[in-house]
Design a protein around this motif. Structure first.
Motif, PDB file in Angstrom:
ATOM      1  N   ALA A 551      32.071  93.531  12.424  1.00 29.46           N
ATOM      2  CA  ALA A 551      32.225  94.868  12.991  1.00 29.46           C
ATOM      3  C   ALA A 551      31.180  95.814  12.411  1.00 29.46           C
ATOM      4  O   ALA A 551      30.730  95.652  11.270  1.00 29.46           O
ATOM      5  CB  ALA A 551      33.629  95.405  12.714  1.00 29.46           C
ATOM      6  N   ALA A 552      30.794  96.802  13.200  1.00 26.99           N
ATOM      7  CA  ALA A 552      29.853  97.830  12.767  1.00 26.99           C
ATOM      8  C   ALA A 552      30.362  99.177  13.249  1.00 26.99           C
ATOM      9  O   ALA A 552      30.815  99.310  14.396  1.00 26.99           O
ATOM     10  CB  ALA A 552      28.455  97.560  13.327  1.00 26.99           C
ATOM     11  N   PHE A 553      30.288 100.188  12.382  1.00 35.21           N
ATOM     12  CA  PHE A 553      30.810 101.514  12.677  1.00 35.21           C
ATOM     13  C   PHE A 553      29.714 102.545  12.442  1.00 35.21           C
ATOM     14  O   PHE A 553      28.971 102.463  11.461  1.00 35.21           O
ATOM     15  CB  PHE A 553      32.010 101.835  11.771  1.00 35.21           C
ATOM     16  CG  PHE A 553      33.070 100.781  11.752  1.00 35.21           C
ATOM     17  CD1 PHE A 553      34.109 100.805  12.651  1.00 35.21           C
ATOM     18  CD2 PHE A 553      33.006  99.740  10.818  1.00 35.21           C
ATOM     19  CE1 PHE A 553      35.098  99.819  12.635  1.00 35.21           C
ATOM     20  CE2 PHE A 553      33.976  98.752  10.792  1.00 35.21           C
ATOM     21  CZ  PHE A 553      35.024  98.788  11.702  1.00 35.21           C
ATOM     22  N   LEU A 554      29.619 103.527  13.332  1.00 35.82           N
ATOM     23  CA  LEU A 554      28.656 104.604  13.180  1.00 35.82           C
ATOM     24  C   LEU A 554      29.405 105.897  12.894  1.00 35.82           C
ATOM     25  O   LEU A 554      30.279 106.300  13.668  1.00 35.82           O
ATOM     26  CB  LEU A 554      27.810 104.759  14.447  1.00 35.82           C
ATOM     27  CG  LEU A 554      26.786 105.904  14.455  1.00 35.82           C
ATOM     28  CD1 LEU A 554      25.779 105.756  13.323  1.00 35.82           C
ATOM     29  CD2 LEU A 554      26.070 105.977  15.803  1.00 35.82           C
ATOM     30  N   PHE A 555      29.068 106.545  11.761  1.00 34.83           N
ATOM     31  CA  PHE A 555      29.704 107.792  11.358  1.00 34.83           C
ATOM     32  C   PHE A 555      28.671 108.912  11.344  1.00 34.83           C
ATOM     33  O   PHE A 555      27.477 108.676  11.098  1.00 34.83           O
ATOM     34  CB  PHE A 555      30.310 107.655   9.950  1.00 34.83           C
ATOM     35  CG  PHE A 555      31.430 106.665   9.862  1.00 34.83           C
ATOM     36  CD1 PHE A 555      32.736 107.045  10.117  1.00 34.83           C
ATOM     37  CD2 PHE A 555      31.183 105.338   9.525  1.00 34.83           C
ATOM     38  CE1 PHE A 555      33.776 106.126  10.038  1.00 34.83           C
ATOM     39  CE2 PHE A 555      32.203 104.414   9.445  1.00 34.83           C
ATOM     40  CZ  PHE A 555      33.512 104.806   9.704  1.00 34.83           C
ATOM     41  N   ASN A 556      29.140 110.141  11.581  1.00 32.70           N
ATOM     42  CA  ASN A 556      28.256 111.290  11.476  1.00 32.70           C
ATOM     43  C   ASN A 556      28.209 111.792  10.037  1.00 32.70           C
ATOM     44  O   ASN A 556      28.837 111.209   9.149  1.00 32.70           O
ATOM     45  CB  ASN A 556      28.696 112.406  12.442  1.00 32.70           C
ATOM     46  CG  ASN A 556      30.134 112.857  12.197  1.00 32.70           C
ATOM     47  OD1 ASN A 556      30.655 112.777  11.075  1.00 32.70           O
ATOM     48  ND2 ASN A 556      30.785 113.331  13.244  1.00 32.70           N
ATOM     49  N   HIS A 557      27.476 112.864   9.804  1.00 31.81           N
ATOM     50  CA  HIS A 557      27.322 113.368   8.442  1.00 31.81           C
ATOM     51  C   HIS A 557      28.623 113.933   7.891  1.00 31.81           C
ATOM     52  O   HIS A 557      28.758 114.094   6.680  1.00 31.81           O
ATOM     53  CB  HIS A 557      26.237 114.453   8.396  1.00 31.81           C
ATOM     54  CG  HIS A 557      24.845 113.911   8.514  1.00 31.81           C
ATOM     55  ND1 HIS A 557      24.368 112.903   7.700  1.00 31.81           N
ATOM     56  CD2 HIS A 557      23.832 114.234   9.356  1.00 31.81           C
ATOM     57  CE1 HIS A 557      23.112 112.629   8.026  1.00 31.81           C
ATOM     58  NE2 HIS A 557      22.768 113.423   9.028  1.00 31.81           N
ATOM     59  N   GLU A 558      29.568 114.220   8.764  1.00 32.48           N
ATOM     60  CA  GLU A 558      30.882 114.695   8.312  1.00 32.48           C
ATOM     61  C   GLU A 558      31.848 113.536   8.118  1.00 32.48           C
ATOM     62  O   GLU A 558      33.058 113.730   7.987  1.00 32.48           O
ATOM     63  CB  GLU A 558      31.461 115.686   9.330  1.00 32.48           C
ATOM     64  CG  GLU A 558      30.763 117.040   9.365  1.00 32.48           C
ATOM     65  CD  GLU A 558      29.375 116.961   9.980  1.00 32.48           C
ATOM     66  OE1 GLU A 558      29.231 116.285  11.020  1.00 32.48           O
ATOM     67  OE2 GLU A 558      28.441 117.552   9.405  1.00 32.48           O
ATOM     68  N   ASN A 559      31.324 112.307   8.141  1.00 32.08           N
ATOM     69  CA  ASN A 559      32.113 111.081   7.950  1.00 32.08           C
ATOM     70  C   ASN A 559      33.080 110.810   9.086  1.00 32.08           C
ATOM     71  O   ASN A 559      34.049 110.056   8.923  1.00 32.08           O
ATOM     72  CB  ASN A 559      32.881 111.108   6.623  1.00 32.08           C
ATOM     73  CG  ASN A 559      31.957 110.999   5.425  1.00 32.08           C
ATOM     74  OD1 ASN A 559      30.872 110.440   5.527  1.00 32.08           O
ATOM     75  ND2 ASN A 559      32.379 111.551   4.296  1.00 32.08           N
ATOM     76  N   GLY A 560      32.860 111.409  10.249  1.00 30.24           N
ATOM     77  CA  GLY A 560      33.691 111.140  11.407  1.00 30.24           C
ATOM     78  C   GLY A 560      33.127 110.004  12.237  1.00 30.24           C
ATOM     79  O   GLY A 560      31.910 109.895  12.425  1.00 30.24           O
ATOM     80  N   LEU A 561      33.983 109.135  12.735  1.00 26.43           N
ATOM     81  CA  LEU A 561      33.553 107.991  13.540  1.00 26.43           C
ATOM     82  C   LEU A 561      33.028 108.467  14.887  1.00 26.43           C
ATOM     83  O   LEU A 561      33.690 109.234  15.585  1.00 26.43           O
ATOM     84  CB  LEU A 561      34.727 107.036  13.748  1.00 26.43           C
ATOM     85  CG  LEU A 561      34.444 105.752  14.536  1.00 26.43           C
ATOM     86  CD1 LEU A 561      33.567 104.814  13.724  1.00 26.43           C
ATOM     87  CD2 LEU A 561      35.754 105.050  14.916  1.00 26.43           C
TER      88      LEU A 561
END
Length: 573
Positions: A551-561
């Motif tokens: 699995a791979a997850f992309l988060f923003n700078h606010e740690n939100g998915l």
């Protein structure tokens, strides 16, 4: 085909730093549209044509809301100008100034005039857009995007070329296939700029034909059924490009450079945008860094983010001479292709800073120090006021690497000062660590033995379950589409209720499956303190890779998915 699941240190760039990937990776020049509560595009001011002519757009991009307050006192041509600015900036080809806009009351439909380099909009087309309420600006983005595509095509058709959306059969140089390509490019460009064109295209076409009373077949006009059939094909093509593009971003994060590069090359057949060329060039350069089990590069380049992956491989202290003949040939070819793609992106838009960083890296990797220094001076990178200090330091780091590889004592001393200065700037820890490493490399103080292989912790933001009932390793997709290149790569795509599944094959045998989950799921990044996560930095955040769970997850700078998916690499299992 060799795959690399160790994660490269992807630079923050195709829209933010060193290695940039488009929409989900970076915030492009075209700011993402914001959604407001209501909509309604206002009618243009009354008067002659010259009073409604929109001035040529500048390089400054304004935020265009997805919906516009129906009570706003803002003329429609100002809204259209913002849409055009966003689409022009997103496409990224600045070899010619942005076309002008002209509003008329002749009710002959939207069109593009090459003689005046002008997109013409009329009252009826604006009425159609306003009828879409909260999606009115997305409807306008499709119409303008279509004509903007003709602006880029028109160089091939002479000064008097004119393209009419509704009556291309009668227009000068009218061509059904050219109209289809303009539809594809217009929709995909609007998608990258953040507009909802794909969701409303069939209704937009139907309303245009109704408003212009073209429901029945008229001489010189394509029938509504023909246009709707074509629009269905266009939507399918544009959706394929979008899914392939988003997947290519994940593939690069997973170290699947060959598949990612072939995907970008396929997209370029339809959409030759600067960011796609930049991503392709960066992908080739990353592949060159990882094309051997040995690492011939003592320095760390701002193309990468996960520096540990290359440090764990034996260092080829003799440089490229310790690579095999086939590895040297592959590396040379990849760097040549990277330079070619990046220079194409630079020609399209000389002001596009991500290309400067990537190109400096590629020139340094090829030992082209003089050309790298000349590029720095010619583009006056150190005087660029439009980029952040962190971005400029990435370019400085790449320049320092080029200078460090010369035999000139003064240039090597200059490289050392650059590395020392960046090392002290703790606002960007990853870049500071890279500079510290490069200073040791310059001083020949790197350890002789490679670092120990890292055992990454598999961190998940939530418990994973099957999406759409898919077992990622059991996917089999027929109807493969060939990808560019000589590696006999192909892909098959299937849209499901909540996900899109792509299978890549080589010579008819599965290579990698990827399932990208569609729609938003609210989740925060797991706690990383005290852990050894496998991370890949991106301009807008970071990828978290969980190899055990595929699995791979992309988060923003606010740690939100913001996005996630499952993958299965057949060669590694």
């Amino acid at each position: 085909m060799k795959s690399h699941i160790y994660i490269p240190l992807l630079v923050l760039l195709l829209l933010g730093g060193g290695f940039f990937l488009l929409r989900n990776w970076g915030a492009s020049d075209a700011q993402q549209p914001e959604v407001s509560a209501e909509v309604g595009i206002l009618s243009p001011s009354q008067g002659d044509e010259s009073a409604n002519r929109v001035p040529n757009t500048s390089d400054t991009v304004q935020v265009t809301p997805q919906t516009i307050d129906s009570h706003a006192i803002k003329p429609v041509f100002a809204i259209a100008e913002q849409v055009l600015k966003n689409l022009y900036a997103t496409y990224g080809d600045r070899q010619r100034p942005c076309p002008k806009l002209l509003f008329t009351d002749d009710n002959q439909g939207p069109r593009y005039r090459e003689s005046a380099q002008t997109i013409v909009l009329d009252g009826r087309s604006m009425e159609v857009c306003r009828s879409f309420g909260r999606d009115s600006v997305s409807a306008l983005a499709f119409i303008i995007g279509h004509e903007l595509a003709h602006f880029y095509h028109s160089k091939q058709h002479g000064h008097q070329a004119e393209f009419s959306y509704l009556a291309f059969d009668r227009a000068k140089h009218g061509d059904a296939e050219l109209e289809r390509l303009a539809d594809v490019q217009g929709i995909f460009n609007a998608y990258l700029a953040g507009y909802r064109t794909t969701a409303i295209l069939p209704k937009v076409i139907a309303k245009l034909y109704e408003r212009y009373q073209l429901k029945n077949k008229l001489d010189g006009y394509p029938s509504l059924s023909d246009r709707q059939r074509t629009s269905a094909e266009v939507l399918a093509t544009a959706d394929t490009l979008a899914q392939l593009y988003e997947s290519a971003n994940f593939l690069t994060a997973l170290g699947q450079y060959e598949l990612a590069a072939a995907s970008y090359q396929y997209i370029l057949w339809y959409y030759p945008g600067r960011e796609v060329y930049n991503n392709l060039g960066a992908c080739h350069a990353l592949h060159a860094l990882f094309c051997s089990e040995k690492s011939p590069d003592a320095f760390q380049y701002p193309l990468e983010i996960d520096t540990d992956s290359r440090l764990t491989r034996p260092r080829a202290r003799g440089g490229e001479s310790e690579l095999t003949d086939s590895e040297r040939a592959l590396r040379k070819q990849l760097l040549v292709e990277a330079e070619k793609a990046l220079k194409t992106a630079g020609r399209l838009d000389p002001s596009y800073f991500p290309v400067d960083v990537n190109l400096l890296c590629v020139l340094a990797l090829q030992g082209k120090t003089k050309e790298a220094v000349q590029h720095w001076k010619t583009h006056r990178i150190n005087e660029n006021k439009r980029v952040s200090a962190s971005e400029k330091n990435r370019a400085r780091l790449a320049l320092g690497i080029a200078l460090a590889q010369t035999g000139d004592a003064a240039e090597r001393e200059q490289a050392g000062r650059i590395f020392q200065d960046i090392e002290k700037q703790k606002a960007d820890p990853a870049l500071a660590n890279m500079a510290a490493h490069n200073l040791k490399a310059l001083q020949d103080e790197l350890p002789q033995k490679p670092a120990a292989v890292i055992a990454f912790d598999c961190l998940k933001p939530f418990e994973l379950e099957k999406v759409d009932g898919v077992s990622i390793h059991r996917i089999s997709l027929e109807g493969q589409t060939a990808l560019p290149g000589t590696a006999q790569l192909s892909f098959g795509l299937k849209k499901l209720a909540s996900s899109a599944v792509i299978q890549f094959q080589q010579s008819g045998r599965p290579v990698l499956n990827f399932q990208r989950v569609l729609g938003g799921r609210k989740a925060q990044a797991p706690a990383l303190t005290g852990k050894r996560p496998q991370l890949v930095q991106a301009a807008t955040g970071f990828f978290l890779i969980c190899g055990e769970e595929h699995a791979a997850f992309l988060f923003n700078h606010e740690n939100g998915l913001t996005a996630w998916g499952r993958y299965y690499n057949f060669e590694a299992n």
